[in-house]
Design a protein around this motif. Sequence first.
Motif, PDB file in Angstrom:
ATOM      1  N   LEU A  16     -11.736 -12.940 -57.586  1.00 13.37           N
ATOM      2  CA  LEU A  16     -10.814 -13.535 -56.613  1.00 13.37           C
ATOM      3  C   LEU A  16      -9.783 -12.542 -56.080  1.00 13.37           C
ATOM      4  CD1 LEU A  16     -10.232 -17.117 -58.061  1.00 13.37           C
ATOM      5  CD2 LEU A  16     -11.594 -16.456 -56.078  1.00 13.37           C
ATOM      6  N   PRO A  17      -9.098 -11.783 -56.946  1.00  8.89           N
ATOM      7  CA  PRO A  17      -8.168 -10.783 -56.392  1.00  8.89           C
ATOM      8  C   PRO A  17      -8.896  -9.716 -55.568  1.00  8.89           C
ATOM      9  CG  PRO A  17      -7.728 -11.102 -58.717  1.00  8.89           C
ATOM     10  CD  PRO A  17      -8.973 -11.852 -58.405  1.00  8.89           C
ATOM     11  N   PHE A  18     -10.091  -9.323 -55.997  1.00  9.08           N
ATOM     12  CA  PHE A  18     -10.852  -8.332 -55.236  1.00  9.08           C
ATOM     13  C   PHE A  18     -11.178  -8.859 -53.842  1.00  9.08           C
ATOM     14  CE2 PHE A  18     -15.015  -6.766 -53.814  1.00  9.08           C
ATOM     15  CZ  PHE A  18     -14.705  -5.428 -53.639  1.00  9.08           C
ATOM     16  N   ALA A  19     -11.639 -10.102 -53.762  1.00  9.50           N
ATOM     17  CA  ALA A  19     -11.980 -10.685 -52.463  1.00  9.50           C
ATOM     18  C   ALA A  19     -10.745 -10.802 -51.575  1.00  9.50           C
ATOM     19  CB  ALA A  19     -12.631 -12.049 -52.658  1.00  9.50           C
ATOM     20  N   LEU A  20      -9.628 -11.222 -52.144  1.00  5.94           N
ATOM     21  CA  LEU A  20      -8.403 -11.362 -51.367  1.00  5.94           C
ATOM     22  C   LEU A  20      -7.893 -10.003 -50.890  1.00  5.94           C
ATOM     23  CD1 LEU A  20      -6.228 -13.251 -50.279  1.00  5.94           C
ATOM     24  CD2 LEU A  20      -5.044 -13.016 -52.465  1.00  5.94           C
ATOM     25  N   GLN A  21      -7.919  -9.008 -51.760  1.00  4.44           N
ATOM     26  CA  GLN A  21      -7.448  -7.678 -51.376  1.00  4.44           C
ATOM     27  C   GLN A  21      -8.384  -7.030 -50.360  1.00  4.44           C
ATOM     28  OE1 GLN A  21      -6.795  -5.550 -55.047  1.00  4.44           O
ATOM     29  NE2 GLN A  21      -5.250  -7.021 -55.707  1.00  4.44           N
ATOM     30  N   ARG A  22      -9.671  -7.264 -50.500  1.00  5.54           N
ATOM     31  CA  ARG A  22     -10.622  -6.723 -49.524  1.00  5.54           C
ATOM     32  C   ARG A  22     -10.419  -7.358 -48.154  1.00  5.54           C
ATOM     33  NH1 ARG A  22     -15.468  -3.722 -49.679  1.00  5.54           N
ATOM     34  NH2 ARG A  22     -16.924  -4.447 -48.098  1.00  5.54           N
ATOM     35  N   TRP A  23     -10.193  -8.668 -48.135  1.00  2.00           N
ATOM     36  CA  TRP A  23      -9.912  -9.365 -46.882  1.00  2.00           C
ATOM     37  C   TRP A  23      -8.620  -8.837 -46.252  1.00  2.00           C
ATOM     38  CZ3 TRP A  23      -5.679 -12.673 -46.051  1.00  2.00           C
ATOM     39  CH2 TRP A  23      -5.689 -13.344 -44.826  1.00  2.00           C
ATOM     40  N   ASP A  24      -7.598  -8.638 -47.100  1.00  2.00           N
ATOM     41  CA  ASP A  24      -6.314  -8.147 -46.611  1.00  2.00           C
ATOM     42  C   ASP A  24      -6.435  -6.718 -46.095  1.00  2.00           C
ATOM     43  OD1 ASP A  24      -3.481  -8.310 -46.160  1.00  2.00           O
ATOM     44  OD2 ASP A  24      -3.211  -7.072 -47.941  1.00  2.00           O
ATOM     45  N   ARG A  25      -7.242  -5.922 -46.756  1.00  2.00           N
ATOM     46  CA  ARG A  25      -7.391  -4.519 -46.356  1.00  2.00           C
ATOM     47  C   ARG A  25      -7.941  -4.397 -44.940  1.00  2.00           C
ATOM     48  NH1 ARG A  25      -8.666   0.328 -49.952  1.00  2.00           N
ATOM     49  NH2 ARG A  25      -9.204   1.913 -48.437  1.00  2.00           N
ATOM     50  N   ARG A  26      -8.824  -5.311 -44.562  1.00  2.00           N
ATOM     51  CA  ARG A  26      -9.384  -5.280 -43.213  1.00  2.00           C
ATOM     52  C   ARG A  26      -8.325  -5.580 -42.157  1.00  2.00           C
ATOM     53  NH1 ARG A  26     -13.948  -8.839 -45.178  1.00  2.00           N
ATOM     54  NH2 ARG A  26     -15.365  -7.371 -46.130  1.00  2.00           N
ATOM     55  N   ARG A  27      -7.284  -6.295 -42.518  1.00  2.00           N
ATOM     56  CA  ARG A  27      -6.253  -6.694 -41.574  1.00  2.00           C
ATOM     57  C   ARG A  27      -5.114  -5.689 -41.464  1.00  2.00           C
ATOM     58  NH1 ARG A  27      -3.575 -10.868 -43.757  1.00  2.00           N
ATOM     59  NH2 ARG A  27      -2.661 -11.396 -41.761  1.00  2.00           N
ATOM     60  N   LEU A  28      -5.078  -4.671 -42.311  1.00  2.00           N
ATOM     61  CA  LEU A  28      -3.967  -3.728 -42.346  1.00  2.00           C
ATOM     62  C   LEU A  28      -4.003  -2.767 -41.165  1.00  2.00           C
ATOM     63  CD1 LEU A  28      -3.972  -2.778 -46.126  1.00  2.00           C
ATOM     64  CD2 LEU A  28      -2.472  -4.401 -44.966  1.00  2.00           C
ATOM     65  N   THR A  29      -2.832  -2.245 -40.836  1.00  2.00           N
ATOM     66  CA  THR A  29      -2.736  -1.205 -39.824  1.00  2.00           C
ATOM     67  C   THR A  29      -3.285   0.093 -40.420  1.00  2.00           C
ATOM     68  OG1 THR A  29      -0.539  -0.493 -40.523  1.00  2.00           O
ATOM     69  CG2 THR A  29      -0.643  -2.266 -38.878  1.00  2.00           C
ATOM     70  N   PRO A  30      -3.639   1.066 -39.583  1.00  2.00           N
ATOM     71  CA  PRO A  30      -4.125   2.342 -40.132  1.00  2.00           C
ATOM     72  C   PRO A  30      -3.125   3.011 -41.075  1.00  2.00           C
ATOM     73  CG  PRO A  30      -4.636   2.205 -37.802  1.00  2.00           C
ATOM     74  CD  PRO A  30      -3.777   1.008 -38.130  1.00  2.00           C
ATOM     75  N   GLU A  31      -1.831   2.893 -40.797  1.00  2.00           N
ATOM     76  CA  GLU A  31      -0.819   3.481 -41.674  1.00  2.00           C
ATOM     77  C   GLU A  31      -0.826   2.800 -43.038  1.00  2.00           C
ATOM     78  OE1 GLU A  31       3.502   2.525 -41.328  1.00  2.00           O
ATOM     79  OE2 GLU A  31       3.628   4.638 -40.767  1.00  2.00           O
ATOM     80  N   GLN A  32      -0.920   1.478 -43.043  1.00  2.00           N
ATOM     81  CA  GLN A  32      -0.968   0.745 -44.310  1.00  2.00           C
ATOM     82  C   GLN A  32      -2.260   1.023 -45.059  1.00  2.00           C
ATOM     83  OE1 GLN A  32      -0.388  -3.119 -42.541  1.00  2.00           O
ATOM     84  NE2 GLN A  32       1.593  -3.361 -43.539  1.00  2.00           N
ATOM     85  N   ARG A  33      -3.364   1.130 -44.334  1.00  2.00           N
ATOM     86  CA  ARG A  33      -4.652   1.406 -44.969  1.00  2.00           C
ATOM     87  C   ARG A  33      -4.653   2.784 -45.621  1.00  2.00           C
ATOM     88  NH1 ARG A  33      -7.954   0.716 -40.745  1.00  2.00           N
ATOM     89  NH2 ARG A  33      -7.487  -1.490 -40.709  1.00  2.00           N
ATOM     90  N   ALA A  34      -3.965   3.726 -44.997  1.00  4.51           N
ATOM     91  CA  ALA A  34      -3.889   5.078 -45.568  1.00  4.51           C
ATOM     92  C   ALA A  34      -3.106   5.074 -46.885  1.00  4.51           C
ATOM     93  CB  ALA A  34      -3.243   6.032 -44.570  1.00  4.51           C
ATOM     94  N   ALA A  35      -2.182   4.136 -47.029  1.00  2.00           N
ATOM     95  CA  ALA A  35      -1.377   4.064 -48.251  1.00  2.00           C
ATOM     96  C   ALA A  35      -2.052   3.268 -49.349  1.00  2.00           C
ATOM     97  CB  ALA A  35      -0.019   3.442 -47.930  1.00  2.00           C
ATOM     98  N   CYS A  36      -3.179   2.639 -49.059  1.00  2.00           N
ATOM     99  CA  CYS A  36      -3.878   1.820 -50.056  1.00  2.00           C
ATOM    100  C   CYS A  36      -4.356   2.663 -51.224  1.00  2.00           C
ATOM    101  CB  CYS A  36      -5.095   1.133 -49.426  1.00  2.00           C
ATOM    102  SG  CYS A  36      -4.703  -0.282 -48.441  1.00  2.00           S
ATOM    103  N   TRP A  37      -4.666   1.971 -52.292  1.00  2.06           N
ATOM    104  CA  TRP A  37      -5.216   2.627 -53.458  1.00  2.06           C
ATOM    105  C   TRP A  37      -6.603   3.170 -53.151  1.00  2.06           C
ATOM    106  CZ3 TRP A  37      -4.022  -2.434 -56.418  1.00  2.06           C
ATOM    107  CH2 TRP A  37      -2.693  -2.434 -56.829  1.00  2.06           C
ATOM    108  N   ASN A  38      -6.954   4.280 -53.837  1.00  2.00           N
ATOM    109  CA  ASN A  38      -8.339   4.749 -53.749  1.00  2.00           C
ATOM    110  C   ASN A  38      -9.197   3.856 -54.652  1.00  2.00           C
ATOM    111  OD1 ASN A  38      -8.044   5.620 -56.409  1.00  2.00           O
ATOM    112  ND2 ASN A  38      -7.628   7.731 -55.824  1.00  2.00           N
ATOM    113  N   GLY A  39     -10.494   4.071 -54.639  1.00  5.09           N
ATOM    114  CA  GLY A  39     -11.405   3.195 -55.369  1.00  5.09           C
ATOM    115  C   GLY A  39     -11.133   3.123 -56.855  1.00  5.09           C
ATOM    116  N   ALA A  40     -10.843   4.266 -57.481  1.00  4.94           N
ATOM    117  CA  ALA A  40     -10.611   4.278 -58.927  1.00  4.94           C
ATOM    118  C   ALA A  40      -9.332   3.525 -59.292  1.00  4.94           C
ATOM    119  CB  ALA A  40     -10.522   5.718 -59.426  1.00  4.94           C
ATOM    120  N   THR A  41      -8.269   3.742 -58.542  1.00  2.00           N
ATOM    121  CA  THR A  41      -7.012   3.056 -58.820  1.00  2.00           C
ATOM    122  C   THR A  41      -7.141   1.566 -58.557  1.00  2.00           C
ATOM    123  OG1 THR A  41      -5.836   5.054 -58.177  1.00  2.00           O
ATOM    124  CG2 THR A  41      -4.551   3.046 -58.292  1.00  2.00           C
ATOM    125  N   TRP A  42      -7.834   1.221 -57.489  1.00  4.47           N
ATOM    126  CA  TRP A  42      -8.035  -0.183 -57.143  1.00  4.47           C
ATOM    127  C   TRP A  42      -8.800  -0.902 -58.254  1.00  4.47           C
ATOM    128  CZ3 TRP A  42     -11.000  -1.816 -52.084  1.00  4.47           C
ATOM    129  CH2 TRP A  42     -10.722  -3.142 -51.800  1.00  4.47           C
TER     130      TRP A  42
END
Length: 115
Positions: A16-42
């Motif tokens: 559930l958190p993965f699905a919600l965060q993945r959905w949210d990630r698609r909606r982020l601005t490029p600046e916010q997406r650049a600040a997201c966690w990498n795969g290992a941290t996520w």
Amino acid sequence: MSTLRLALQMVLGLALPFALQRWDRRRLTPEQRAACWNGATWGAALYAFGPLSMLGWCWVTRGVQHGRPGARGTRGTAPFRALKALGLGAASAAALVLILSGVDSLVALALGLPP
């Protein structure tokens, strides 16, 4: 049957958190997406904290680091942005915990187990 409930809670606690965060990630601005966690941290945050990883997710994607110091009109907004990010993270984590609890109660009711 308690093993089934535990396994379901573990799977949903990650999915559930993965699905919600993945959905949210698609909606982020490029600046916010650049600040997201990498795969290992996520993955580590999801595995270690489950629904509570929403606090960190909202902080990283919407926290105070996104206000450029000295940018026009951003002076003094950092505390409000921080509170908004933490509030959003806490609200989404609470919603996920309530959903997990509800699913567990429904499974227990369907299987005739005590809550």
